[in-house]
Design an enzyme around this catalytic site. Structure first.
Site: not given
Ligand code: GLU
Length: 476
Positions: A253-255, A257
């Site tokens: 996920s975006k978290r 990177g």
């Protein structure tokens, strides 16, 4: 003409990420293999999540990867428009049909009421879905609320006590009980349909034969099947691709990177490597082969060989693959795609012979184009030495080697690579200095590191003039 039609249907909520790229890639490969059509449809009915510039990024990223769509924005194939926001009239017509036939209903519950419902259900350890308050309002009650100016949404009336069964090309038979399924909102208070209604209507009208998408949509599929059923339409073939996971098995996920295609291109990955790597996130050919260009993927790809289990995103493998492509693709091509990376780091690459020689040698030493440009710095900038370096440079043997080279270079200005290699090979004997004592100072004085390419090759890139300068600078 094949009647295979597949679509990639991103929502323009940000940059194209690797998961989206994989869906688009499988769509594209499958369509090409079957002689079908690949359609790009922009699902932009969620106005709150709309990001300016996202459509351009999606289109550019696909183009950059060599994934061309047959129909989509700017390429009408008779099924447009391809932006859902331009199809609102179509959706309203179908919403009306559902309402008239009793398959959907207007819901006047406020956000706060829905939130309370959720909390109550969670407290009772029940599925936090809509409790059906507005399901059985009489036509008069509905009219009274509309007259009072109350905003409403339209919900799908999911039948009770029903098992939804469908076949997924990757997962086989899937069964989901209706008690787990929410009365999905189909039309929002802002007059825009939700994804669920719009996607089903469009997949039908655009004659989509296979819906290929991420596993996260599997649990929504019963709602979609039910819509097909009540409209009396034939459902497409379902293909849900496995999740993409981090090496610790958590969801990518975006978290974790930046997993955007643009981000990876910016880090200096080649499109050939990225596409090859992405293709193998879920699919494996029957052989051990790992290197595939698009043509070969089209030849070999099969949904039969796509796993159900999550695919692990392993950056080390991507690095390996990228260095394989760096070393094996055409040199001129690598030189061309490396240019922006070099311009960023070394600014001036107008000496094209020097630049090409650097690429030719450097591509064996780097995994990405960013690394390649970094690696090349010693050829463009004055070297800086550490205390340890200086110890090597000042050493008696090293100084003897440097003097020897300066003497030889003073004899003539033009050296071929073969002559330079000959010099490098014969000098140890003449000097009686061998191995590390000979090579470490030489690489250090010319290249700033004790390891690296052949000394002859380094000198050729630097030129005799610059090589002499570097030698003179360290003489004591
Ligand atoms: N718009 C959805 C998304 O952004 C598409 C899902 C589908 O392919 O049905 O993922």
């Amino acid at each position: 003409m094949s009647n295979i039609r597949v679509r990639f249907a991103p929502s323009p909520t940000g940059m194209l990420h690797l998961g989206g790229l994989r869906t688009a890639l499988y769509d594209y490969i499958f369509a090409k293999q079957q002689g079908g059509k690949f359609i790009l449809r922009i699902e932009d009915t969620d106005r709150n999540r709309y990001v300016e510039g996202a459509v351009e990024n999606l289109v550019n990223s696909l183009q950059m990867m060599g994934i061309d769509f047959d129909e989509g924005p700017g390429k009408d194939g008779g099924f447009g428009p391809y932006f859902q926001s331009e199809r609102l009239d179509i959706y309203h017509k179908y919403i009306e049909e559902l309402l008239e036939n009793g398959f959907a209903y207007k819901c006047f519950c406020t956000k706060e009421e829905i939130e309370k419902m959720r909390e109550k259900a969670i407290a009772k350890k029940e599925n936090p879905k809509y409790d059906g308050t507005c399901r059985n309002l009489t036509p008069e009650e509905v009219q009274a609320k509309i007259d009072a100016g109350m905003p409403y949404v339209v919900r799908l009336k999911i039948p009770e006590n029903r098992m939804f069964t469908f076949y997924d090309k990757i997962r086989g038979k899937v069964e989901i009980d209706s008690s787990l399924i929410d009365d999905q909102i189909l039309l929002k208070t802002d007059g825009y349909p939700t994804y669920h209604l719009a996607a089903v209507v469009d997949d039908h009208l655009m004659e989509i034969s296979h819906v290929i998408r991420g596993e996260e949509w599997l649990s929504s599929t019963p709602k979609h099947i039910y819509l097909y059923e009540v409209f009396g339409w034939k459902a497409p073939t379902w293909v849900h691709l496995p999740l993409i996971l981090n090496t610790d098995k958590s969801k990518l996920s975006k978290r974790h990177g930046d997993f955007s295609v643009e981000g990876f291109m910016g880090k200096g990955y080649l499109k050939e490597a990225l596409v090859n790597f992405i293709a193998l996130l879920g699919w494996h050919p029957s052989s051990d082969e790992e290197i595939f260009n698009l043509g070969k993927m089209i030849e070999k790809f099969s949904f039969k060989r796509v796993n159900k289990a999550g695919a692990i995103f392993d950056n080390t493998k991507l690095d390996w693959m990228n260095s394989w492509y760096l070393r094996n693709l055409d040199m001129e091509y690598i030189a061309e795609v490396s240019e922006p990376f070099f311009i960023k780091v070394v600014k001036d690459i107008s000496d094209k012979d020097k630049y090409r020689n650097i690429i030719k040698i450097g591509r064996d030493y780097a995994q990405t184009l960013v690394e390649l440009a970094e690696w090349a710095k010693p050829f463009y900038f004055d070297l800086e030495f550490t205390k340890e370096d200086k110890e090597i440079l000042n050493n008696e043997n090293s100084q003897a080697v440097f003097k020897h080279y300066l003497e030889r270079f003073s004899e003539k200005d033009v050296w071929t690579l073969d002559e330079l290699k000959d010099l490098v090979k014969k000098s140890p004997k003449e000097l009686n200095i061998k191995g590390k004592n000979y090579y470490f100072p030489l690489r250090l004085v010319f290249f700033g590191k004790t390891s690296g390419p052949g000394v002859g090759e380094i000198i050729e890139i630097l030129g005799i003039e610059e090589s002499k300068k570097r030698l003179q600078k360290v003489l004591i």
